[in-house]
Design an enzyme around this catalytic site. Structure first.
Site, PDB file in Angstrom:
ATOM      1  N   LYS A 140     -12.611  -3.383   2.253  1.00 26.80           N
ATOM      2  CA  LYS A 140     -11.337  -2.811   1.787  1.00 26.80           C
ATOM      3  C   LYS A 140     -10.174  -3.732   2.174  1.00 26.80           C
ATOM      4  O   LYS A 140      -9.224  -3.915   1.408  1.00 26.80           O
ATOM      5  CB  LYS A 140     -11.113  -1.411   2.392  1.00 26.80           C
ATOM      6  CG  LYS A 140     -12.032  -0.323   1.857  1.00 26.80           C
ATOM      7  CD  LYS A 140     -11.863  -0.023   0.375  1.00 26.80           C
ATOM      8  CE  LYS A 140     -10.561   0.643   0.037  1.00 26.80           C
ATOM      9  NZ  LYS A 140     -10.539   1.084  -1.403  1.00 26.80           N
ATOM     10  N   TYR A 162     -17.529  -1.805   5.648  1.00 27.78           N
ATOM     11  CA  TYR A 162     -16.683  -1.056   4.703  1.00 27.78           C
ATOM     12  C   TYR A 162     -15.229  -1.484   4.850  1.00 27.78           C
ATOM     13  O   TYR A 162     -14.571  -1.858   3.868  1.00 27.78           O
ATOM     14  CB  TYR A 162     -16.814   0.460   4.955  1.00 27.78           C
ATOM     15  CG  TYR A 162     -15.689   1.267   4.326  1.00 27.78           C
ATOM     16  CD1 TYR A 162     -15.580   1.381   2.943  1.00 27.78           C
ATOM     17  CD2 TYR A 162     -14.716   1.893   5.119  1.00 27.78           C
ATOM     18  CE1 TYR A 162     -14.532   2.106   2.360  1.00 27.78           C
ATOM     19  CE2 TYR A 162     -13.678   2.615   4.548  1.00 27.78           C
ATOM     20  CZ  TYR A 162     -13.589   2.717   3.169  1.00 27.78           C
ATOM     21  OH  TYR A 162     -12.552   3.431   2.594  1.00 27.78           O
ATOM     22  N   THR A 177      -7.319   2.278   2.740  1.00 30.48           N
ATOM     23  CA  THR A 177      -7.653   3.101   3.900  1.00 30.48           C
ATOM     24  C   THR A 177      -6.970   2.607   5.170  1.00 30.48           C
ATOM     25  O   THR A 177      -6.666   1.405   5.290  1.00 30.48           O
ATOM     26  CB  THR A 177      -9.185   3.061   4.102  1.00 30.48           C
ATOM     27  OG1 THR A 177      -9.511   3.654   5.354  1.00 30.48           O
ATOM     28  CG2 THR A 177      -9.726   1.628   4.125  1.00 30.48           C
ATOM     29  N   ASP A 178      -6.804   3.507   6.136  1.00 29.50           N
ATOM     30  CA  ASP A 178      -6.256   3.094   7.434  1.00 29.50           C
ATOM     31  C   ASP A 178      -7.270   2.279   8.243  1.00 29.50           C
ATOM     32  O   ASP A 178      -6.915   1.659   9.249  1.00 29.50           O
ATOM     33  CB  ASP A 178      -5.782   4.312   8.239  1.00 29.50           C
ATOM     34  CG  ASP A 178      -6.877   5.317   8.553  1.00 29.50           C
ATOM     35  OD1 ASP A 178      -8.036   5.119   8.120  1.00 29.50           O
ATOM     36  OD2 ASP A 178      -6.591   6.318   9.245  1.00 29.50           O
ATOM     37  N   GLU A 179      -8.546   2.274   7.809  1.00 35.12           N
ATOM     38  CA  GLU A 179      -9.573   1.583   8.599  1.00 35.12           C
ATOM     39  C   GLU A 179      -9.360   0.068   8.622  1.00 35.12           C
ATOM     40  O   GLU A 179      -9.919  -0.629   9.466  1.00 35.12           O
ATOM     41  CB  GLU A 179     -10.974   1.905   8.070  1.00 35.12           C
ATOM     42  CG  GLU A 179     -11.285   3.373   8.176  1.00 35.12           C
ATOM     43  CD  GLU A 179     -12.772   3.703   8.145  1.00 35.12           C
ATOM     44  OE1 GLU A 179     -13.597   2.799   8.293  1.00 35.12           O
ATOM     45  OE2 GLU A 179     -13.082   4.895   7.980  1.00 35.12           O
TER      46      GLU A 179
HETATM   47  P1  NAD Z   1     -16.019   8.547  -3.232  1.00 33.50           P
HETATM   48  O1  NAD Z   1     -17.151   7.762  -2.660  1.00 33.50           O
HETATM   49  O2  NAD Z   1     -16.042  10.028  -3.148  1.00 33.50           O
HETATM   50  O3  NAD Z   1     -15.819   8.176  -4.764  1.00 33.50           O
HETATM   51  C1  NAD Z   1     -15.874   6.860  -5.234  1.00 33.50           C
HETATM   52  C2  NAD Z   1     -15.917   6.892  -6.745  1.00 33.50           C
HETATM   53  O4  NAD Z   1     -15.966   5.536  -7.217  1.00 33.50           O
HETATM   54  C3  NAD Z   1     -17.170   7.595  -7.300  1.00 33.50           C
HETATM   55  O5  NAD Z   1     -16.811   8.445  -8.355  1.00 33.50           O
HETATM   56  C4  NAD Z   1     -18.045   6.448  -7.792  1.00 33.50           C
HETATM   57  O6  NAD Z   1     -18.873   6.809  -8.884  1.00 33.50           O
HETATM   58  C5  NAD Z   1     -17.000   5.412  -8.196  1.00 33.50           C
HETATM   59  N1  NAD Z   1     -17.517   4.039  -8.124  1.00 33.50           N
HETATM   60  C6  NAD Z   1     -18.197   3.462  -7.100  1.00 33.50           C
HETATM   61  N2  NAD Z   1     -18.530   2.191  -7.428  1.00 33.50           N
HETATM   62  C7  NAD Z   1     -18.034   1.965  -8.666  1.00 33.50           C
HETATM   63  C8  NAD Z   1     -18.014   0.849  -9.537  1.00 33.50           C
HETATM   64  N3  NAD Z   1     -18.625  -0.299  -9.183  1.00 33.50           N
HETATM   65  N4  NAD Z   1     -17.398   0.953 -10.726  1.00 33.50           N
HETATM   66  C9  NAD Z   1     -16.794   2.111 -11.100  1.00 33.50           C
HETATM   67  N5  NAD Z   1     -16.780   3.212 -10.320  1.00 33.50           N
HETATM   68  C10 NAD Z   1     -17.389   3.141  -9.121  1.00 33.50           C
HETATM   69  O7  NAD Z   1     -14.714   7.947  -2.527  1.00 33.50           O
HETATM   70  P2  NAD Z   1     -13.388   8.702  -2.053  1.00 33.50           P
HETATM   71  O8  NAD Z   1     -13.603   9.243  -0.703  1.00 33.50           O
HETATM   72  O9  NAD Z   1     -12.927   9.568  -3.153  1.00 33.50           O
HETATM   73  O10 NAD Z   1     -12.406   7.447  -1.923  1.00 33.50           O
HETATM   74  C11 NAD Z   1     -11.671   6.969  -3.036  1.00 33.50           C
HETATM   75  C12 NAD Z   1     -10.840   5.783  -2.600  1.00 33.50           C
HETATM   76  O11 NAD Z   1      -9.943   6.148  -1.559  1.00 33.50           O
HETATM   77  C13 NAD Z   1     -11.667   4.619  -2.053  1.00 33.50           C
HETATM   78  O12 NAD Z   1     -11.079   3.422  -2.490  1.00 33.50           O
HETATM   79  C14 NAD Z   1     -11.543   4.768  -0.548  1.00 33.50           C
HETATM   80  O13 NAD Z   1     -11.664   3.513   0.084  1.00 33.50           O
HETATM   81  C15 NAD Z   1     -10.154   5.327  -0.417  1.00 33.50           C
HETATM   82  N6  NAD Z   1      -9.908   6.173   0.765  1.00 33.50           N
HETATM   83  C16 NAD Z   1     -10.758   7.209   1.066  1.00 33.50           C
HETATM   84  C17 NAD Z   1     -10.457   8.039   2.151  1.00 33.50           C
HETATM   85  C18 NAD Z   1     -11.346   9.210   2.513  1.00 33.50           C
HETATM   86  O14 NAD Z   1     -11.097   9.857   3.532  1.00 33.50           O
HETATM   87  N7  NAD Z   1     -12.350   9.561   1.731  1.00 33.50           N
HETATM   88  C19 NAD Z   1      -9.323   7.800   2.915  1.00 33.50           C
HETATM   89  C20 NAD Z   1      -8.493   6.722   2.575  1.00 33.50           C
HETATM   90  C21 NAD Z   1      -8.790   5.927   1.483  1.00 33.50           C
HETATM   91  O1  DAU Z   2      -9.978   6.748   7.713  1.00 29.66           O
HETATM   92  C1  DAU Z   2     -10.215   6.782   6.341  1.00 29.66           C
HETATM   93  C2  DAU Z   2     -11.705   6.700   6.074  1.00 29.66           C
HETATM   94  O2  DAU Z   2     -12.254   7.970   6.427  1.00 29.66           O
HETATM   95  C3  DAU Z   2     -12.028   6.354   4.635  1.00 29.66           C
HETATM   96  O3  DAU Z   2     -11.548   5.074   4.335  1.00 29.66           O
HETATM   97  C4  DAU Z   2     -13.539   6.402   4.398  1.00 29.66           C
HETATM   98  O4  DAU Z   2     -13.819   6.172   3.027  1.00 29.66           O
HETATM   99  C5  DAU Z   2     -14.044   7.783   4.788  1.00 29.66           C
HETATM  100  O5  DAU Z   2     -15.448   7.826   4.653  1.00 29.66           O
HETATM  101  C6  DAU Z   2     -13.642   8.122   6.223  1.00 29.66           C
HETATM  102  O6  DAU Z   2     -14.370   7.296   7.175  1.00 29.66           O
HETATM  103  P1  DAU Z   2     -14.982   7.877   8.535  1.00 29.66           P
HETATM  104  O7  DAU Z   2     -16.083   7.015   8.981  1.00 29.66           O
HETATM  105  O8  DAU Z   2     -13.891   8.166   9.514  1.00 29.66           O
HETATM  106  O9  DAU Z   2     -15.525   9.315   7.994  1.00 29.66           O
HETATM  107  P2  DAU Z   2     -16.881  10.107   8.294  1.00 29.66           P
HETATM  108  O10 DAU Z   2     -16.712  11.472   7.723  1.00 29.66           O
HETATM  109  O11 DAU Z   2     -18.079   9.323   7.913  1.00 29.66           O
HETATM  110  O12 DAU Z   2     -16.876  10.225   9.886  1.00 29.66           O
HETATM  111  C7  DAU Z   2     -15.822  10.894  10.587  1.00 29.66           C
HETATM  112  C8  DAU Z   2     -16.116  10.796  12.068  1.00 29.66           C
HETATM  113  O13 DAU Z   2     -17.284  11.582  12.359  1.00 29.66           O
HETATM  114  C9  DAU Z   2     -16.460   9.387  12.539  1.00 29.66           C
HETATM  115  O14 DAU Z   2     -15.956   9.182  13.841  1.00 29.66           O
HETATM  116  C10 DAU Z   2     -17.984   9.360  12.561  1.00 29.66           C
HETATM  117  C11 DAU Z   2     -18.332  10.789  12.918  1.00 29.66           C
HETATM  118  N1  DAU Z   2     -19.615  11.291  12.374  1.00 29.66           N
HETATM  119  C12 DAU Z   2     -19.828  11.150  11.026  1.00 29.66           C
HETATM  120  C13 DAU Z   2     -21.019  11.596  10.450  1.00 29.66           C
HETATM  121  C14 DAU Z   2     -21.290  11.422   8.987  1.00 29.66           C
HETATM  122  C15 DAU Z   2     -20.526  11.938  13.184  1.00 29.66           C
HETATM  123  O15 DAU Z   2     -20.301  12.082  14.400  1.00 29.66           O
HETATM  124  N2  DAU Z   2     -21.685  12.393  12.612  1.00 29.66           N
HETATM  125  C16 DAU Z   2     -21.982  12.242  11.278  1.00 29.66           C
HETATM  126  O16 DAU Z   2     -23.072  12.680  10.838  1.00 29.66           O
END
Ligand code: NAD
Ligand code: DAU
Length: 350
Positions: A161, A157, A132-134
């Site tokens: 990562k 988180y 992730t970019d975080e």
């Molecule tokens: P998600 O939470 O939707 O899915 C995570 C998956 O991992 C689920 O299917 C869960 O069952 C599985 N999982 C969790 N713990 C596990 C374990 N101990 N063993 C096996 N499986 C397990 O997550 P996502 O949003 O699809 O993100 C996927 C990946 O991409 C993550 O590594 C996240 O850090 C990264 N990522 C997410 C975003 C985003 O915007 N969602 C952006 C950049 C990177």
């Molecule tokens: O940048 C990549 C990341 O983006 C991934 O690595 C993470 O897995 C993914 O969850 C996401 O993180 P964020 O914290 O940015 O996503 P989220 O959707 O939780 O929140 C987006 C923005 O909205 C953030 O600034 C927090 C805000 N927010 C979120 C929720 C859930 C609100 O204001 N209200 C809310 O209820």
């Protein structure tokens, strides 16, 4: 060599799109989806591939080394694309240890099993870590995250990562494993679990429930359509250089409040509500602890070196996303029943 690719977290949001892309596009590859099916994992996300002859599912936790060994042996795994993780920042604030267990311990466990299984010919295999970019922290004074931006994670988180990224690179340096890491911005699209901002708001607008905006809604995120992230993962897997890092993003920055207003406007149109109706649901709530102000990715490297760029304009992607949620009520009902209700009550006091 015939490929037998282990995709971890394939039942989650991004993983399910990656699995679908690989199963459809590469019928000669064996695709093994390994997932523990936590609250975020859902096999309904994979209906379109479940009958495919090159698709296999293994329910397993990446913390379980013995089971991982069995799965590597059974499927003769040649490569790993690692997505399994605890992914939600708010949950990491209430339960940081769960993030250490899966994201740090689980990743190191998987690295160990892969290293051991591939020890005779490490150079023939790839361990691809999706991150992730975080990990870069928060941007306050303009600019973008590039691949050389120093790590500065701010939440449990992102710290977990960042630790997992460091372990992957340490395994490359120490044991000469072939690894690659990509760091992506915020994804949106179908199958996104409604704890995240966009699907949570779509669901709440639909149900006339308050839209909780943390702080003043001034925080900025860079949004990318999930299928474009899956395409980028395909590109990095096949064309990326081992040992390298690639940033993936959409050059598409939005303040939270603006994105929520856009959702309200589009949903009013689609639901036949009078303009301005849904905006009345916007509710400013207590800010997220340690809330990062701005993320913005410079994805020039992957564009210039590997030829990837987003295929979809945001306007188009958000339309597709809203339409998907409006026509997949069963999916929403399923994932928002049970423990989601308790989670929601606890976090939002509602
Ligand atoms: P998600 O939470 O939707 O899915 C995570 C998956 O991992 C689920 O299917 C869960 O069952 C599985 N999982 C969790 N713990 C596990 C374990 N101990 N063993 C096996 N499986 C397990 O997550 P996502 O949003 O699809 O993100 C996927 C990946 O991409 C993550 O590594 C996240 O850090 C990264 N990522 C997410 C975003 C985003 O915007 N969602 C952006 C950049 C990177
Ligand atoms: O940048 C990549 C990341 O983006 C991934 O690595 C993470 O897995 C993914 O969850 C996401 O993180 P964020 O914290 O940015 O996503 P989220 O959707 O939780 O929140 C987006 C923005 O909205 C953030 O600034 C927090 C805000 N927010 C979120 C929720 C859930 C609100 O204001 N209200 C809310 O209820």
């Amino acid at each position: 060599m015939h490929k037998s690719i282990l995709i971890t977290g394939g039942a989650g949001f991004i993983g399910s799109h990656v699995v679908q892309l690989f199963v459809d596009k590469y019928p000669d590859y064996k695709i093994i989806n390994l997932d523990a099916l936590t609250y975020a994992g859902n096999l309904e996300n994979l209906k379109s591939v479940q009958e495919a002859s090159n698709y296999f599912f293994e329910k397993a936790d990446i913390q379980d080394a013995d089971l991982l060994k069995e799965i590597f042996e059974k499927h003769q795994i040649t490569d790993v694309i690692h997505l399994a993780a605890e992914s939600h920042v708010d949950r990491s604030i209430t339960d940081p240890l769960a993030f250490v267990k899966t994201n740090v311990f689980g990743t190191v466990n998987l690295l160990n099993v892969a290293k051991e299984f591939w020890k005779e010919n490490l150079q023939d295999h790839l361990f691809y870590h999706v991150s992730t970019d975080e990990v870069y922290g928060s941007l306050h004074d303009g600019g973008f995250f590039v691949e050389t931006t120093p790590y500065d994670p701010q939440s449990p988180y992102s710290a977990s990562k960042a630790a997992s990224d460091h372990f992957v690179r340490a395994y490359a340096n120490t044991y000469k494993m072939r690894t690659v890491v990509s760091n992506c911005s915020n994804n949106y699209g179908p199958n996104h679990f409604p704890e995240k901002l966009i699907p949570l708001c779509i669901n709440n607008i639909k149900n006339n429930k308050p839209l909780p905006i943390y702080g003043k809604g001034e925080n900025v995120r860079d949004w990318l359509f999930v299928k474009d992230h899956a395409r980028a993962i395909d590109t990095v897997f096949h064309k990326g250089k081992a040992g390298e890092t690639y940033n993936i993003g959409g050059f598409n920055e939005w303040k939270n409040i603006d994105i929520v207003r856009l959702l309200c406007q589009k949903m009013d149109e689609k639901l036949g509500r009078e303009a301005g109706t849904s905006e009345q649901l916007i509710t400013f709530v207590k800010d997220r602890a340690g809330h990062d102000l701005r993320y913005a990715i410079d994805s020039s490297k992957i564009k210039n070196e590997l030829g990837w760029e987003p295929s979809l304009q945001f306007e188009e992607g958000i339309e597709l996303t809203i339409d998907w949620y409006l026509s997949n009520q069963d999916w929403l009902d399923h994932v928002t029943s049970g423990s989601y209700q308790e989670y929601y009550k606890e976090l939002y006091n509602a």
